[in-house]
Design a protein around this motif. Sequence first.
Motif, PDB file in Angstrom:
ATOM      1  N   GLU A 374       0.767  -1.446   0.020  1.00  0.00           N
ATOM      2  CA  GLU A 374      -0.074  -0.004  -0.221  1.00  0.00           C
ATOM      3  C   GLU A 374       0.862   1.375   0.158  1.00  0.00           C
ATOM      4  O   GLU A 374       0.101   2.449  -0.405  1.00  0.00           O
ATOM      5  CB  GLU A 374      -0.943  -0.006   1.144  1.00  0.00           C
ATOM      6  CG  GLU A 374      -0.226  -0.107   2.346  1.00  0.00           C
ATOM      7  CD  GLU A 374      -1.366  -0.119   3.502  1.00  0.00           C
ATOM      8  OE1 GLU A 374      -2.371   0.530   3.532  1.00  0.00           O
ATOM      9  OE2 GLU A 374      -0.927  -1.057   4.538  1.00  0.00           O
ATOM     10  N   HIS A 375       2.042   1.094   0.082  1.00  0.00           N
ATOM     11  CA  HIS A 375       3.010   2.387   0.374  1.00  0.00           C
ATOM     12  C   HIS A 375       3.695   2.338  -0.956  1.00  0.00           C
ATOM     13  O   HIS A 375       4.774   3.489  -1.218  1.00  0.00           O
ATOM     14  CB  HIS A 375       4.017   2.141   1.268  1.00  0.00           C
ATOM     15  CG  HIS A 375       3.385   1.938   2.603  1.00  0.00           C
ATOM     16  ND1 HIS A 375       2.630   2.955   3.465  1.00  0.00           N
ATOM     17  CD2 HIS A 375       3.511   0.966   3.445  1.00  0.00           C
ATOM     18  CE1 HIS A 375       2.364   2.523   4.402  1.00  0.00           C
ATOM     19  NE2 HIS A 375       2.875   1.250   4.760  1.00  0.00           N
ATOM     20  N   GLY A 376       3.250   1.504  -2.033  1.00  0.00           N
ATOM     21  CA  GLY A 376       4.030   1.663  -3.277  1.00  0.00           C
ATOM     22  C   GLY A 376       5.226   1.073  -3.482  1.00  0.00           C
ATOM     23  O   GLY A 376       6.035   1.045  -4.680  1.00  0.00           O
ATOM     24  N   GLU A 377       5.743  -0.039  -2.531  1.00  0.00           N
ATOM     25  CA  GLU A 377       6.833  -0.621  -2.224  1.00  0.00           C
ATOM     26  C   GLU A 377       6.749  -1.711  -3.191  1.00  0.00           C
ATOM     27  O   GLU A 377       5.913  -2.524  -2.862  1.00  0.00           O
ATOM     28  CB  GLU A 377       7.581  -0.897  -1.131  1.00  0.00           C
ATOM     29  CG  GLU A 377       7.657   0.616  -0.129  1.00  0.00           C
ATOM     30  CD  GLU A 377       7.835   0.544   1.145  1.00  0.00           C
ATOM     31  OE1 GLU A 377       8.310   1.279   1.706  1.00  0.00           O
ATOM     32  OE2 GLU A 377       7.618  -0.733   1.634  1.00  0.00           O
ATOM     33  N   LYS A 378       7.677  -2.339  -4.007  1.00  0.00           N
ATOM     34  CA  LYS A 378       7.551  -3.506  -4.870  1.00  0.00           C
ATOM     35  C   LYS A 378       7.781  -4.686  -3.667  1.00  0.00           C
ATOM     36  O   LYS A 378       8.626  -4.430  -2.774  1.00  0.00           O
ATOM     37  CB  LYS A 378       8.634  -3.871  -5.860  1.00  0.00           C
ATOM     38  CG  LYS A 378       8.226  -3.077  -7.126  1.00  0.00           C
ATOM     39  CD  LYS A 378       9.225  -3.637  -8.582  1.00  0.00           C
ATOM     40  CE  LYS A 378       8.479  -3.000  -9.579  1.00  0.00           C
ATOM     41  NZ  LYS A 378       9.197  -3.268 -10.872  1.00  0.00           N
ATOM     42  N   MET A 379       6.933  -6.071  -4.212  1.00  0.00           N
ATOM     43  CA  MET A 379       7.201  -6.978  -2.965  1.00  0.00           C
ATOM     44  C   MET A 379       6.988  -8.245  -4.132  1.00  0.00           C
ATOM     45  O   MET A 379       6.406  -8.281  -5.004  1.00  0.00           O
ATOM     46  CB  MET A 379       6.205  -7.109  -1.876  1.00  0.00           C
ATOM     47  CG  MET A 379       4.686  -7.043  -2.538  1.00  0.00           C
ATOM     48  SD  MET A 379       3.758  -6.200  -1.135  1.00  0.00           S
ATOM     49  CE  MET A 379       3.788  -7.766  -0.183  1.00  0.00           C
ATOM     50  N   ASP A 380       7.680  -9.462  -3.449  1.00  0.00           N
ATOM     51  CA  ASP A 380       7.496 -10.744  -4.233  1.00  0.00           C
ATOM     52  C   ASP A 380       6.282 -11.605  -4.219  1.00  0.00           C
ATOM     53  O   ASP A 380       5.731 -12.503  -4.922  1.00  0.00           O
ATOM     54  CB  ASP A 380       8.674 -11.485  -4.356  1.00  0.00           C
ATOM     55  CG  ASP A 380      10.142 -11.045  -4.830  1.00  0.00           C
ATOM     56  OD1 ASP A 380       9.840 -10.422  -5.896  1.00  0.00           O
ATOM     57  OD2 ASP A 380      11.061 -11.004  -4.234  1.00  0.00           O
ATOM     58  N   ILE A 381       5.927 -11.461  -2.790  1.00  0.00           N
ATOM     59  CA  ILE A 381       4.736 -12.191  -2.241  1.00  0.00           C
ATOM     60  C   ILE A 381       3.865 -11.423  -1.243  1.00  0.00           C
ATOM     61  O   ILE A 381       4.141 -10.506  -0.655  1.00  0.00           O
ATOM     62  CB  ILE A 381       5.012 -13.536  -1.848  1.00  0.00           C
ATOM     63  CG1 ILE A 381       3.988 -14.350  -0.969  1.00  0.00           C
ATOM     64  CG2 ILE A 381       6.135 -13.123  -0.527  1.00  0.00           C
ATOM     65  CD1 ILE A 381       4.538 -15.690  -0.639  1.00  0.00           C
ATOM     66  N   ALA A 382       2.610 -11.625  -1.385  1.00  0.00           N
ATOM     67  CA  ALA A 382       1.643 -11.321  -0.571  1.00  0.00           C
ATOM     68  C   ALA A 382       1.101 -12.172   0.312  1.00  0.00           C
ATOM     69  O   ALA A 382       0.453 -13.060  -0.076  1.00  0.00           O
ATOM     70  CB  ALA A 382       0.257 -10.494  -1.337  1.00  0.00           C
ATOM     71  N   LYS A 383       1.776 -12.241   1.580  1.00  0.00           N
ATOM     72  CA  LYS A 383       1.630 -13.429   2.408  1.00  0.00           C
ATOM     73  C   LYS A 383       0.980 -13.245   3.687  1.00  0.00           C
ATOM     74  O   LYS A 383       0.626 -14.094   4.729  1.00  0.00           O
ATOM     75  CB  LYS A 383       2.764 -14.070   2.816  1.00  0.00           C
ATOM     76  CG  LYS A 383       3.865 -13.224   3.429  1.00  0.00           C
ATOM     77  CD  LYS A 383       5.206 -14.002   3.709  1.00  0.00           C
ATOM     78  CE  LYS A 383       6.197 -13.192   4.360  1.00  0.00           C
ATOM     79  NZ  LYS A 383       7.669 -13.470   4.774  1.00  0.00           N
ATOM     80  N   HIS A 384       0.678 -11.874   3.995  1.00  0.00           N
ATOM     81  CA  HIS A 384      -0.078 -11.301   5.326  1.00  0.00           C
ATOM     82  C   HIS A 384      -1.504 -11.253   5.134  1.00  0.00           C
ATOM     83  O   HIS A 384      -1.833 -10.569   4.502  1.00  0.00           O
ATOM     84  CB  HIS A 384       0.754 -10.388   5.726  1.00  0.00           C
ATOM     85  CG  HIS A 384       2.023 -10.231   6.093  1.00  0.00           C
ATOM     86  ND1 HIS A 384       2.693 -11.145   6.902  1.00  0.00           N
ATOM     87  CD2 HIS A 384       3.122  -9.640   5.442  1.00  0.00           C
ATOM     88  CE1 HIS A 384       3.967 -10.948   6.894  1.00  0.00           C
ATOM     89  NE2 HIS A 384       4.241 -10.125   5.919  1.00  0.00           N
ATOM     90  N   PRO A 385      -2.037 -12.016   6.035  1.00  0.00           N
ATOM     91  CA  PRO A 385      -3.787 -12.067   5.669  1.00  0.00           C
ATOM     92  C   PRO A 385      -4.279 -10.469   5.882  1.00  0.00           C
ATOM     93  O   PRO A 385      -3.857  -9.670   6.690  1.00  0.00           O
ATOM     94  CB  PRO A 385      -4.380 -12.763   6.912  1.00  0.00           C
ATOM     95  CG  PRO A 385      -3.185 -13.627   7.369  1.00  0.00           C
ATOM     96  CD  PRO A 385      -1.616 -12.923   7.137  1.00  0.00           C
ATOM     97  N   MET A 386      -5.203 -10.131   4.874  1.00  0.00           N
ATOM     98  CA  MET A 386      -6.133  -8.854   4.924  1.00  0.00           C
ATOM     99  C   MET A 386      -5.065  -7.656   4.574  1.00  0.00           C
ATOM    100  O   MET A 386      -5.553  -6.592   4.594  1.00  0.00           O
ATOM    101  CB  MET A 386      -6.755  -8.569   6.014  1.00  0.00           C
ATOM    102  CG  MET A 386      -7.737 -10.053   6.588  1.00  0.00           C
ATOM    103  SD  MET A 386      -9.141 -10.158   5.233  1.00  0.00           S
ATOM    104  CE  MET A 386     -10.067  -8.717   5.894  1.00  0.00           C
ATOM    105  N   MET A 387      -3.797  -8.137   3.914  1.00  0.00           N
ATOM    106  CA  MET A 387      -2.845  -6.791   3.614  1.00  0.00           C
ATOM    107  C   MET A 387      -3.480  -6.227   2.551  1.00  0.00           C
ATOM    108  O   MET A 387      -3.936  -6.908   1.603  1.00  0.00           O
ATOM    109  CB  MET A 387      -1.460  -7.268   3.502  1.00  0.00           C
ATOM    110  CG  MET A 387      -1.032  -8.092   2.277  1.00  0.00           C
ATOM    111  SD  MET A 387       0.692  -8.705   2.259  1.00  0.00           S
ATOM    112  CE  MET A 387       1.286  -7.174   2.206  1.00  0.00           C
TER     113      MET A 387
END
Length: 407
Positions: A374-387
Amino acid sequence: MTIGKKPELLAPAGNLEKLKFAIHYGADAVYIGGKQFGLRAKAGNFSFEDMEEGVAFANKYGAKVYVAANIIAHNENLEGAHEYFKKLYDIGIAAVIVADPALISACRESAPNLEVHISTQASIANWRTVQFWKNQGIPRVVLAREVSLEEIKEMKEKVDIEIEAFVHGAMCISYSGRCVLSNHMTARDANRGGCAQSCRWNYDLFEDGTDGSVSISDRADEAYTMSSKDLSMVEHLPDLIHAGVDSLKIEGRMKSIHYVATVVNVYRKIIDTYFEDPANYQLDPEWVDEIWKAAQRSLTTAFYYNEPTEKDQLFGKPDRITKYDFAGLVLEYDEATQIATIQQRNSFKVGDEIEFFGPNFYHFKQTIKEIWNEHGEKMDIAKHPMMITKVKVDQPVRYYDMMRKSK
């Protein structure tokens, strides 16, 4: 070809979130359970405050909310029934689904204008029983799952009453409303909301005529020896419409949001497509494929066309069913950048093939190429619930569209 009015599509809602998804994806009505008198003690169930919010949401979309109060009551279960039904009426519940005459009486005494439907727990399987309830002033009956299409036609021909019938979901090994297996094996009363689903357990098999010491389970393909396949009439819905069914009911108050949205979406599409041009209606194979994405067991038409056989039970090797996870919910879409804001529901990562789908059978597949937080930072995986994440999408998406991936 003469057909009647479009039938109601009735969906399960185990909690407030499922209610909203069911209605958003096309349900005309939903059935829920309260904290008392219902048969799904382990569903999320609704407080009175939840019911008020659910009714307000349903009213916004022109939908109805029914409450299942369908236990077979013992003396100690009757306390508070009058106050409960009066509260449901005050909240704006459209009807209650009841099986026990004592609860019907309590509802009529305390909330005489609250509509009563007779539950499938009453095991209604013949037209004379339908006539009995009609004579009691009941406007709708929910049929036992063991009724055939021909029997439904006869009921509608002989009795002027609304008929609600199951079209999709789990089947019970016992006649509707008459099982005591859970009571016997676990002391949990199936008819008062505590079913342990003993019929779904994995049992040892023993050689007939022995003392129970010679197991043959290792020689059997499948040890779920009492478990039925799930009902699905997705390929035969016009037959139910022609039979005169007024409400097409989906089972599954304890099923997932993905299940509810997918199944409602398909049946909504079939009903609307059929009524647009009944004479030229054809089943789209994509609708069947979509149902299998929500399937948890093999499927059957159960009692509608003939008596079930061993082919309608989960004997032998089960069908290979691809399982899907509800990976994310669309919150926003930026048309200029083609970036969707996604609320994560299950882990997904760059490189995953995912599928978006939404109401009116809208769906498409793509590969996830980039993910941002949500801060515009790239990430490889979305693993945290409800993020909250952002994903570039190949086609436009809308609020409340869902993203899924195969397990």
